[in-house]
Motif scaffolding. Sequence first.
Motif, short mmCIF file in Angstrom:
data_model
loop_
_atom_site.label_atom_id
_atom_site.label_comp_id
_atom_site.label_asym_id
_atom_site.label_seq_id
_atom_site.Cartn_x
_atom_site.Cartn_y
_atom_site.Cartn_z
N SER A 1 28.83 0.62 -17.62
CA SER A 1 30.29 0.99 -16.31
C SER A 1 30.48 1.80 -16.38
O SER A 1 32.11 2.58 -15.84
N PHE A 2 29.88 2.74 -17.25
CA PHE A 2 30.57 3.68 -17.78
C PHE A 2 30.13 4.81 -16.01
O PHE A 2 31.23 5.68 -15.24
N TRP A 3 28.70 4.59 -15.25
CA TRP A 3 28.27 5.17 -14.71
C TRP A 3 28.83 4.85 -13.96
O TRP A 3 29.55 5.89 -12.99
N TYR B 1 31.12 7.95 -10.50
CA TYR B 1 30.47 7.43 -10.09
C TYR B 1 31.80 7.29 -8.55
O TYR B 1 32.36 7.76 -7.41
N LYS B 2 32.70 6.37 -9.48
CA LYS B 2 33.18 6.01 -8.57
C LYS B 2 34.77 6.76 -8.72
O LYS B 2 34.80 7.39 -6.83
N ILE C 1 26.62 13.23 -5.55
CA ILE C 1 26.52 14.55 -6.52
C ILE C 1 24.54 15.56 -6.26
O ILE C 1 24.31 14.15 -5.63
N ASP C 2 24.58 16.43 -6.45
CA ASP C 2 23.58 16.89 -6.16
C ASP C 2 22.29 17.10 -6.69
O ASP C 2 21.29 17.04 -6.79
N VAL C 3 22.60 17.40 -8.71
CA VAL C 3 21.94 17.95 -9.41
C VAL C 3 22.21 15.92 -10.39
O VAL C 3 24.18 17.28 -11.02
N LEU C 4 22.02 16.04 -11.05
CA LEU C 4 22.18 15.14 -12.34
C LEU C 4 21.15 15.74 -13.52
O LEU C 4 20.36 15.34 -13.48
N GLU D 1 20.92 3.94 -13.00
CA GLU D 1 22.79 3.93 -12.74
C GLU D 1 23.43 5.40 -11.47
O GLU D 1 24.17 4.80 -10.69
N SER D 2 22.15 6.77 -11.67
CA SER D 2 22.92 7.39 -10.81
C SER D 2 21.94 7.21 -9.33
O SER D 2 21.47 8.26 -8.36
N ILE D 3 20.97 7.20 -9.20
CA ILE D 3 20.00 7.24 -8.03
C ILE D 3 20.26 6.72 -6.92
O ILE D 3 20.31 8.05 -6.54
#
Length: 282
Positions: free
Chosen positions: A91-93, A97-98, A103-106, A123-125
Motif C-alpha cells: 500500500s505504501f508503494w 506512485y500515485k 520514474i526512470d531509476v529505482l 510493486e515498482s515494475i
Amino acid sequence: MSTLIKSFTKSPKYTIKWDNYFKIYEEVLKKYKNKKIKFVEVGIGDGGSLFMWRSFFKQKIEIIGVDLNPGAKKLEKDGFKIAIGDQADPSFWKNFYKKYGKIDVLLDDGGHKNIQQITTLMESINYIKPDGMIIIEDTHTSFMKKKGFKNPSKYSLINFSNLIIENIHRQNPSTDRKPNFISRKIESVLFYDSMVCLNFFKKERKTDSRLIENNKKLRNYFTDYRHDGDFIRIKKNFEVKIGKIEKNTFIYSLVRKIFHRNFYLSLKEKYRIIQYKKLLKK
C-alpha cells in the motif's frame, strides 16, 4: 579516481557503499548523466548518497528518497523529495506512485530482507519508464543466515530472480509460455557481486522474438549436428567392431534410436551436471 567516488567522498552527509559498486554504477548509469530523470533511492540513512547522486547526475535530476525513519524528512530542506514509509508494504508503494508517477531509476538500498526487496521490485515494475532501470543492492543477503535474513532459501531475492529470467524467456515462442508484463517490459537482468540490475526496454515489447534466415536458398545444404555428439561417438565405437554403418540402414536407425537421446545418455548428462554443481558449491 572516478567521478562517482569523488562525489561520494565529497558528500556533506555520511553514507556507506561496497567499493565494487562504483565501477558498476559508472557503467550502467552513464546513459542518464546530464539528462532530466526521476531517480528514487530506498534506504537513505543520513542522506549522504542523495548528495552523491545529485553531484554525479548534475542538477537536472529529480531525487526522491524513501526511508522508514521520519527524521529523514529534514533532507527536504536540501532540495530532495522525501517519502516516509515501509518498503515491504504494497500500500505504501501504491500511494507513492500515485503521488510521484512513473520514474526512470529505482535504487533499492533499503533493509535488504527478502520481503523488502521482492515487494519493492514487484510493486515498482509497472511504474518504471521505458529505458529505465531497477537496481537492487546488497543481494548477498540472499546467502546470509545471520542478522535475520534466514537465507539461503527459496524465498530469497536471488532465487526469485530465476522467475524473472524465466519470464524474460517467454519472449521466445519456442518456450510455449504466455508472455506477460515482465517479458514485455524487462529486456535483461545483470548480476554482479551483491547487486542485480533490471534493464527495461526502450519501448514496451508487443511482439515475440522472430527467427530469421539470412539465405533460405542455402537451407537444404545445412546439416544440423547439435544433438548428435554422443551418437557420433557411439557409432564410431560400433564401427570399430562391426565395420562401417551406412546411413538409412537398419543398424544405423537402431543405434541412433537406442543411443541418441535415450535413458542411458540422460542419466549420464544429469550425473555430469551434478558434478559441475558440486564444483560450484566448494
